[in-house]
Design an enzyme around this catalytic site. Structure first.
Site, short mmCIF file in Angstrom:
data_model
loop_
_atom_site.label_atom_id
_atom_site.label_comp_id
_atom_site.label_asym_id
_atom_site.label_seq_id
_atom_site.Cartn_x
_atom_site.Cartn_y
_atom_site.Cartn_z
N CYS A 172 0.73 -1.07 -0.20
CA CYS A 172 0.15 0.07 -0.14
C CYS A 172 0.61 1.22 0.06
O CYS A 172 1.93 1.17 -0.12
CB CYS A 172 -0.84 -0.16 1.36
SG CYS A 172 -1.80 -1.58 1.48
N ASP B 156 -3.06 -8.78 8.72
CA ASP B 156 -1.92 -8.33 9.57
C ASP B 156 -1.96 -6.96 10.05
O ASP B 156 -1.18 -6.96 11.04
CB ASP B 156 -0.49 -8.63 8.65
CG ASP B 156 -0.32 -7.99 7.36
OD1 ASP B 156 -1.49 -7.40 7.02
OD2 ASP B 156 0.51 -8.03 6.68
N ILE C 155 12.33 -11.01 -18.86
CA ILE C 155 12.63 -9.90 -19.94
C ILE C 155 13.80 -10.41 -20.77
O ILE C 155 15.11 -10.60 -20.18
CB ILE C 155 12.77 -8.60 -19.15
CG1 ILE C 155 11.31 -7.98 -18.86
CG2 ILE C 155 13.43 -7.69 -20.29
CD1 ILE C 155 10.29 -7.81 -19.75
N SER D 47 10.99 -12.32 -5.72
CA SER D 47 12.30 -11.78 -6.44
C SER D 47 13.49 -12.48 -5.84
O SER D 47 13.15 -13.00 -4.56
CB SER D 47 12.40 -10.26 -6.60
OG SER D 47 12.90 -9.89 -5.33
N GLY D 48 14.50 -12.41 -6.48
CA GLY D 48 15.83 -12.87 -5.78
C GLY D 48 16.64 -11.93 -5.35
O GLY D 48 17.83 -12.21 -5.01
#
Length: 634
Positions: free
Chosen positions: A2, A100, A291, A363-364
């Protein structure tokens, strides 16, 4: 995921302008297009934009405690909220939602400022305690989620998820911070806690800020730091097993969502490891996005395909043109302040592709910092061995002289750039590492900056940023030191900033398993030889994944997410560069030496020198600050 915004009166309980607060919230619509919320009372106003991920039917914000005393706005995910809910229920708290956000309210009631120590996840939140007349701001341990704030001369504190939120308030001071200019042209970003403006700050990762009405100076506190405390002795086989188990758990708790979920897949070790762990824990195919580039030296899509095929993922690809510079005009609006990592362009595109398929992506990011994966770690440690053999005085004289005499060869492979090596060897470890990661040298910045700007700097150097962090590093190991420096500067200021802005521009939530703090704490306890061994970065991580990923994924050279800036500045962006840097704009700003700017452009566009990095930095600086009057005259 958010966006939050707010105004808090530190002096008294003056009325907060609802329309101003609404405008501040509206400029971050992209962070939460699903819903918005506003609460205004004398002396305080909180606002929220929501991207619904968990408990879609409830969980609206601002959220109040059952007794109405506490009000919170929150950005992020707390992955252990289920466990905390049960703990707090046993202590008598009654929950009305399954989200949460409510956990934050009752964790504050139970533990006060220490509530943040119980949270496992990424977060930035503001909690208003009406009885105590206080506002509590908190940011997660690694700074995955951003939080900006400023205390105005009239005693009001502004805060928000992006700098543009604060800029929407007419009272925000927008005067240049000269130290941030020095930092930016050295690093390509402005490191915490500063922003491009004086008196406007980023809350540091792992910190809280408490503002109390009647107390003009807020109380800032650090609640966490990466420990680098040696762990219990284990065999390498045991370490490999525990690493996979811990990484799988960090991934698993980030797979909870009530919306479509997937992962970025670059074909590198880190993103491939995340996908492998996801595939082992769900029956349905993992959604993956990659990509590709139409220039082979930048294209990793074939490697991403290998992993996608191995795990039969629901794979999506898109090819980005080497002339894909249409985003340039939007980058300044996206980042709000100067930001010079050109990989922001392909990152924006992969987030755009991912959002077409999912609302949450893993993601890494963080793998390189945790496991010493950057090539510069190897170079630094090679130089460090030589530094350890020769006293500083001898090195400064010998290699300093060689560095001044040796010609600059930016165009050559690193092994032939002896000038850079000599300059590094003449310095101490911290200064040498800063030199290796800087986009421009101290001498280059000295030539670039105007006399007026140098007077404003009063001798300040970006070196003080690195020295400050080095003094607080909990380890005296040279590899751990530079990992620590990256975690405090590059990781948060560049990598996480890039991903947050690019993803939220598309209302996409990105989760980062490698920055799960229990996992990162454990990794920091490993012997440095398990991270960098024999010139091989991520040693233990790669050995642990040999049964999960193809060998040519694990052991191929690292590529990175690059774009062909050099060609752009000599071709399609040639005239735009000249207009931005030489025809008004920067040349007339009073910040730079106009003759030096002209020289940079001329040498690069003629092919005499490669100046892509400083030219891109200047172009992005001009785009970000073109509407600001910094009051410096030549």
């Amino acid at each position: 995921m958010c966006g939050i915004a707010g105004i808090f009166d530190l002096r008294e309980r003056r009325d907060v302008d609802r329309d101003v607060l609404r405008a501040m919230n509206q400029v971050q619509f992209h962070r939460g297009p699903d819903e918005d919320g506003l609460h205004v009372e004398p002396g305080a106003g909180l606002a929220h934009r929501r991207l619904s991920i968990i408990d879609l039917s409830s969980g609206q914000q601002p959220m109040f405690s059952a007794d109405g005393n506490l009000c919170v706005v929150y950005n992020g995910e707390i992955y252990n909220f289920g466990e905390l809910t049960e703990t707090l229920r046993r202590r008598g708290y009654q929950f009305r939602t399954r989200c949460d956000t409510e956990v934050i309210l009752y964790a504050w009631q139970e533990w006060g400022e220490d509530c943040v120590r119980h949270f496992r996840g990424m977060f930035a939140f503001a909690l208003l305690d009406r009885r105590a007349q206080s506002l509590f701001l908190a940011r997660d341990r690694f700074g995955i989620k951003p939080l900006f704030y400023s205390i105005l001369a009239d005693g009001h504190c502004l805060f928000g998820s992006e700098l543009k939120v604060l800029k929407a308030h007419a009272g925000l001071p927008r005067k240049l911070e000269p130290r941030s200019v020095e930092d930016y042209f050295a690093l390509g970003y402005i490191p915490e806690p500063r922003t491009i403006y004086r008196d406007v700050y980023k809350l540091r990762p792992g910190h809280t800020l408490t503002l109390r009405r009647g107390e003009p100076v807020p109380a800032q506190r650090e609640y966490w730091d990466i420990p680098f405390e040696p762990g219990s002795p284990m065999t390498e086989a045991e370490l490999q097993g525990e690493l996979v188990e811990r990484l799988a758990e960090a991934v698993r708790i980030r797979m909870v969502a009530e919306v479509p979920l997937g992962a970025f897949l670059s074909g590198g070790v880190d993103s491939s490891a995340v996908v492998a762990m996801m595939a082992s824990q769900q029956a349905d195919p993992v959604n993956t996005c990659a990509i590709g580039f139409d220039v082979q030296q930048y294209d990793e899509v074939a490697y991403a395909r290998q992993v996608a095929e191995r795990y039969r993922t629901n794979h999506h690809e898109r090819t980005v043109s080497s002339d894909d510079f249409a985003l340039l005009d939007g980058l300044a609006d996206l980042y709000d302040e100067p930001y010079a990592d050109s990989s922001a362009l392909p990152t924006y595109r992969v987030c755009q592709l991912a959002r077409e398929q999912v609302t949450v992506a893993l993601s890494g990011d963080g793998g390189d910092e945790n496991f010493a994966g950057y090539r510069r770690y190897r170079w630094h440690m090679n130089e460090e061995r030589l530094r350890a053999r020769l006293p500083q005085g001898l090195r400064s004289g010998l290699f300093g002289t060689l560095g001044r005499l040796y010609p600059k060869a930016d165009w050559a492979p690193r092994i032939f750039r002896a000038k850079t090596t000599f300059e590094g060897l003449a310095r101490n470890s911290v200064a040498a590492y800063l030199h290796s990661v800087s986009l421009s040298s101290t001498a280059q910045r000295g030539a670039m900056f105007s006399d007026a700007l140098k007077r404003e700097l009063q001798g300040y150097s970006v070196q003080s940023v690195f020295d400050e962090h080095a003094a607080r590093c909990p380890s005296d190991d040279p590899l751990s030191l530079i990992q620590y420096l990256d975690m405090k500067t590059y990781l948060v200021g560049d990598i996480l900033t890039k991903v947050d802005r690019a993803s939220m521009a598309h209302s996409l939530e990105v989760r980062v398993p490698f920055l799960d703090h229990p996992f990162a704490e454990w990794v920091s306890s490993l012997p440095p030889s398990q991270k960098l061994r024999g010139g091989e970065g991520k040693y233990l991580l790669k050995k642990s994944l040999e049964s999960h990923l193809p060998r040519d994924i694990l052991y191929r050279p690292k590529m990175g997410f690059g774009v062909p800036l050099g060609n752009w500045f000599r071709g399609p962006l040639k005239q735009r560069l000249r207009q931005a840097l030489l025809e008004g704009g920067l040349a007339d700003s009073g910040l730079f030496d106009a003759a030096y700017l002209e020289r940079l452009v001329r040498e690069h566009q003629s092919g005499l020198r490669e100046h892509s990095a400083p030219l891109w930095s200047l172009l992005m600086f001009q785009a970000a600050v073109k509407d600001d009057d910094f009051g410096l005259q030549p």
